[in-house]
Design an enzyme around this catalytic site. Sequence first.
Site, PDB file in Angstrom:
ATOM      1  N   SER A  91       0.779  -1.236   0.000  1.00 48.11           N
ATOM      2  CA  SER A  91       0.000   0.000   0.000  1.00 48.11           C
ATOM      3  C   SER A  91       0.808   1.283   0.000  1.00 48.11           C
ATOM      4  O   SER A  91       0.236   2.362  -0.116  1.00 48.11           O
ATOM      5  CB  SER A  91      -0.964   0.017   1.192  1.00 48.11           C
ATOM      6  OG  SER A  91      -2.102  -0.743   0.900  1.00 48.11           O
ATOM      7  N   TYR A 197     -10.583   2.211   5.993  1.00 48.03           N
ATOM      8  CA  TYR A 197      -9.650   1.857   4.917  1.00 48.03           C
ATOM      9  C   TYR A 197     -10.331   0.970   3.888  1.00 48.03           C
ATOM     10  O   TYR A 197     -10.977  -0.014   4.237  1.00 48.03           O
ATOM     11  CB  TYR A 197      -8.460   1.125   5.533  1.00 48.03           C
ATOM     12  CG  TYR A 197      -7.240   1.046   4.666  1.00 48.03           C
ATOM     13  CD1 TYR A 197      -6.261   2.023   4.722  1.00 48.03           C
ATOM     14  CD2 TYR A 197      -7.046  -0.027   3.800  1.00 48.03           C
ATOM     15  CE1 TYR A 197      -5.115   1.948   3.947  1.00 48.03           C
ATOM     16  CE2 TYR A 197      -5.917  -0.117   3.024  1.00 48.03           C
ATOM     17  CZ  TYR A 197      -4.944   0.873   3.096  1.00 48.03           C
ATOM     18  OH  TYR A 197      -3.820   0.793   2.316  1.00 48.03           O
ATOM     19  N   ASN A 199      -9.292  -0.517  -0.109  1.00 49.66           N
ATOM     20  CA  ASN A 199      -8.441  -0.540  -1.293  1.00 49.66           C
ATOM     21  C   ASN A 199      -9.183  -0.100  -2.549  1.00 49.66           C
ATOM     22  O   ASN A 199      -8.572   0.362  -3.508  1.00 49.66           O
ATOM     23  CB  ASN A 199      -7.864  -1.939  -1.477  1.00 49.66           C
ATOM     24  CG  ASN A 199      -6.860  -2.276  -0.398  1.00 49.66           C
ATOM     25  OD1 ASN A 199      -5.814  -1.661  -0.288  1.00 49.66           O
ATOM     26  ND2 ASN A 199      -7.181  -3.263   0.425  1.00 49.66           N
ATOM     27  N   THR A 339       2.432   2.575   5.431  1.00 50.07           N
ATOM     28  CA  THR A 339       2.780   1.173   5.631  1.00 50.07           C
ATOM     29  C   THR A 339       2.213   0.367   4.470  1.00 50.07           C
ATOM     30  O   THR A 339       1.167   0.724   3.924  1.00 50.07           O
ATOM     31  CB  THR A 339       2.196   0.667   6.965  1.00 50.07           C
ATOM     32  OG1 THR A 339       2.771   1.416   8.034  1.00 50.07           O
ATOM     33  CG2 THR A 339       2.472  -0.809   7.179  1.00 50.07           C
TER      34      THR A 339
END
Length: 389
Positions: A91, A197, A199, A339
């Site tokens: 990521s 979060y 993606n 991260t």
Amino acid sequence: MRTIRRGLCALLVVASAIASTGCRDTTAAPIQPPADRAVLRQAMVDMVRAGAVGVQLRVHDDSGDWTASAGVSELGKPEPPSTDGRFRIGSITKTFVSTVILQLVAEGRLGLDDPADEHLPGYGIDRRITVRMLLQHTSGLFDYTGDHNSDGGFEAGIPLQGAEYVDAKMRGYTLGELARLALSKPARFAPGERWQYSNTNYVLAGLLIEKLTGTPYATQIRTRLLIPLGMSDTSLPGAEPTVAGPHAHGYLEYQRDGRTELADITELNPSWAGSAGEIISTTADLDRFLAALLGGRLLTPQLLQVMGTPFPVPDRPGGFGLGLVDRRVGPDCDVYGHTGGIHGYLSQLYGSKDGARRVAMSITLNQDPDSQAGAFIPAVMSILGTLCR
């Protein structure tokens, strides 16, 4: 990247490597290292003892560049990880994608508060979702890698776990396919209501870049970032499964028919991660990128400030900006970066706000990142804490 929601011999090889070599120190210049190098070395050893296969670390501070590694590059072999080896950054890819989007904002191609649907018609994106919300993870969109429902249950996305994933690790996906899968699911919450979060946000950001420029998002990252910064060891592999050049191996522990097995997962088709997590890089290249970003060479001061302004995340000091995490690592000390986690690899890239002090690190794993990352938190925080000094 959140990818999903050992044998005794392997453990003995890792332990043997620590006992015989400790950390492989490759200090770049003949300078007297400060006392906290011992802290860094110990933190790497602690990570290997906690289950990491190998660790490579690069630190830039007032004394210059310092690199070291611990553990092994490949299970069953004694060689330590190369400090210039390549690895999947997961990521951290998102920071690259966000930087390109913000450059397009500076060029007047789009606005952060434009509805995403305005630029990506045909996907059925809620008109309330803005470009800013995508980059900030406040859109409420279902995460195509799997997500939680309002009742706390987990709803699977594409197969990324266990034997099912190992058997299908070469399967390919397109950004459009991933976006449509996610958008076919109910939203997790109303746009802008809170942070979670996903993606999917960065798959859509990749599609935005492609729509606005008429070229693959990977081309824009290469021409705008990699080539100008001389990042020759960084690549966007697309569907290519191999990691070219020197690299450490990543592993995945999984269950098959009631048995625990360990797969070398280094080679996989990373198209499932796409613009949310496909990049391969080195600590040197990542350090170069972060120095340029935080040092103001890639964005205007105004846009860099916007990028780093955090949206509060519950129970976590700091917060999430536009592809840039504000991470509290000590009293009155925040660091900025991201991260990354993908099968076999866990990465850290953080620096002081002005970019003068930086850490780039790759940890090779023998479990999935979600299961194993917690074991490394104390050591990682110890390393990042050196940025405060």
